[in-house]
Write an enzyme that holds these catalytic residues in place. Structure first.
Site, PDB file in Angstrom:
ATOM      1  N   ARG A 203       0.822  -1.219   0.000  1.00  0.00           N
ATOM      2  CA  ARG A 203       0.000   0.000   0.000  1.00  0.00           C
ATOM      3  C   ARG A 203       0.853   1.266   0.000  1.00  0.00           C
ATOM      4  O   ARG A 203       0.329   2.349  -0.264  1.00  0.00           O
ATOM      5  CB  ARG A 203      -0.954   0.002   1.203  1.00  0.00           C
ATOM      6  CG  ARG A 203      -2.150  -0.942   1.024  1.00  0.00           C
ATOM      7  CD  ARG A 203      -3.204  -0.761   2.095  1.00  0.00           C
ATOM      8  NE  ARG A 203      -2.735  -1.189   3.399  1.00  0.00           N
ATOM      9  CZ  ARG A 203      -2.808  -2.449   3.856  1.00  0.00           C
ATOM     10  NH1 ARG A 203      -3.344  -3.391   3.084  1.00  0.00           N
ATOM     11  NH2 ARG A 203      -2.360  -2.773   5.051  1.00  0.00           N
TER      12      ARG A 203
ATOM     13  N   ASP B 233      30.460  -1.044  -3.566  1.00  0.00           N
ATOM     14  CA  ASP B 233      30.391  -0.190  -2.370  1.00  0.00           C
ATOM     15  C   ASP B 233      31.537  -0.563  -1.435  1.00  0.00           C
ATOM     16  O   ASP B 233      31.390  -0.566  -0.215  1.00  0.00           O
ATOM     17  CB  ASP B 233      29.032  -0.323  -1.677  1.00  0.00           C
ATOM     18  CG  ASP B 233      28.736   0.832  -0.727  1.00  0.00           C
ATOM     19  OD1 ASP B 233      29.514   1.808  -0.699  1.00  0.00           O
ATOM     20  OD2 ASP B 233      27.734   0.742   0.006  1.00  0.00           O
TER      21      ASP B 233
ATOM     22  N   LEU C 114      25.345  -2.157   8.459  1.00  0.00           N
ATOM     23  CA  LEU C 114      26.269  -2.446   7.367  1.00  0.00           C
ATOM     24  C   LEU C 114      26.889  -1.149   6.865  1.00  0.00           C
ATOM     25  O   LEU C 114      26.190  -0.144   6.677  1.00  0.00           O
ATOM     26  CB  LEU C 114      25.550  -3.156   6.220  1.00  0.00           C
ATOM     27  CG  LEU C 114      25.256  -4.644   6.425  1.00  0.00           C
ATOM     28  CD1 LEU C 114      24.296  -5.145   5.353  1.00  0.00           C
ATOM     29  CD2 LEU C 114      26.545  -5.471   6.401  1.00  0.00           C
TER      30      LEU C 114
END
Length: 375
Positions: free
Chosen positions: A222, A266, A299
């Site tokens: 939603r 990364d 992380l």
């Protein structure tokens, strides 16, 4: 290297834009010729010859961090080259202005001069500071709103090929359009923006998403969030396939939804290093059991290299040609480069040679063979 005596010629299963060819590829700085016949690699035992890997999100490696400035970028480019990465975007952290200036000045120097055994530094990925302070991830809290004048000042220090922006910040939508008009690739990331914010940013010229799923509003049926905007509308997005940042099931969903999803590492200064403490911008991070985290467990980048990313993708079920595109060709296309990320006559001779277990045997960067044992 225009002297014919300095040219290279190697043989194997060559992945070309038209498919696999069993034959030879000849090159100096650029590819001179590809000769052979269409073939299926499974019908022979020859090595694989693929386009060199392209990483558009690199913070560090070999104990060095882009934000240090100085020679750090050169050391980082060298460690990634030993893992098959032939081109990188050196990536900044959210930081005080003086830190960003120092990092970009060093990146600018590395763009102008590639050292021996180093990946080509194509420019900078400015990951901050124009992000949402409510979705920092592992970024230090120096987030602020952007101005076109400031970005243009930074562009004078180093080519800003990619810039990460949270589009919901006041004034950023007009900036996205202005930067896109100047040829920069603007990515949506570190954002609390809604699905609607994402769609509007894409309409204003945003071109991709920074480490998809991470540091952005998630998917709910939603409230689709920024992840929903990416899955429904993106042509390009970057993703970290270290199998820690994103669940394999989510990776597979993104691969089905985003035509030219490409992989980034990364990577941090902990890449290629033993467990212990390292720097990520102004943060101290801990490498342990293959991951890099802040003290609270968040992380904080990765220790991934793109050769391992390729193996991870194949392990998830991708065929090698598709996996290769995800670590090379799509990233080149994202930057508008038609002479990297593909093996064709006239392209830069950036290529990797892999054995049948997908282990690196050789790396060539603009025609020069990289010493894989260089420290």
């Amino acid at each position: 290297m225009n002297d014919a005596s300095k040219a290279h010629q190697i043989q194997g299963n060559i992945l070309t834009p038209a498919g696999w060819i069993a034959g030879t590829i000849a090159f100096d700085e650029r590819i001179a010729a590809i000769d052979g016949a269409a073939a299926r690699p499974e019908d022979n035992g020859e090595d694989y010859i693929l386009p060199g890997f392209i990483d558009l999100h690199v913070h560090g490696g070999a104990g060095r961090d882009v934000m240090e400035g100085g020679d750090a970028v050169h050391r980082i480019a060298a460690v990634h080259a030993r893992h098959g990465t032939t081109s990188i975007l050196a990536t900044t952290m959210t930081a005080p202005p003086e830190d960003i200036d120092k990092a970009l000045a060093a990146i600018g120097g590395a763009v102008r001069h590639r050292g021996k055994n180093e990946a080509r530094v194509l420019g900078a990925h400015l990951e901050g500071p124009y992000i949402n302070s409510g979705k920092l991830g592992a970024q230090p809290n120096y987030a602020r709103a952007a101005t076109l004048a400031e970005v243009q000042r930074l562009e004078a220090l180093a080519p800003l090929r990619v810039i990460t922006v949270a589009p919901e910040i006041a004034g950023h939508l007009s900036l996205v359009r202005a930067l896109a008009d100047e040829g920069m690739r603007v990515q949506i990331g570190h954002t609390l923006g809604s699905y609607e914010d994402g769609v509007t940013a894409l309409e204003h010229g945003a071109a991709g998403f920074t480490h998809l799923f991470n540091a952005m509003s998630g998917l709910h049926h939603r409230e689709p969030g920024m992840v929903g905007a990416a899955l429904a509308h993106a042509e390009f997005a970057e993703l970290i396939p270290d199998l820690l940042h994103v669940h394999p099931g989510a990776i597979k969903a993104a691969l089905r939804a985003i035509p030219r999803l490409y992989c980034v590492t990364d990577s941090t200064s902990a890449t290629g290093m033993p467990d212990g403490e390292y720097m990520l911008g102004r943060h101290t991070v801990q490498k342990c059991m293959g991951g890099v985290r802040l003290p609270d467990g968040t992380l904080a980048g990765s220790t991934l290299t793109l050769d391992q990313a390729l193996r991870n993708l194949v392990g998830l079920g991708l065929d090698l040609a598709d996996a290769s595109a995800r670590v090379s060709t799509h990233a080149a296309d994202y930057l508008g480069l038609d002479d990297r990320g593909r093996l064709r006559t006239g392209a830069w001779a950036d290529l990797v040679v892999l054995d049948r277990d997908l282990n690196l045997k050789a790396v060539y960067i603009e025609g020069e063979r990289c010493d894989l044992n260089d420290a």
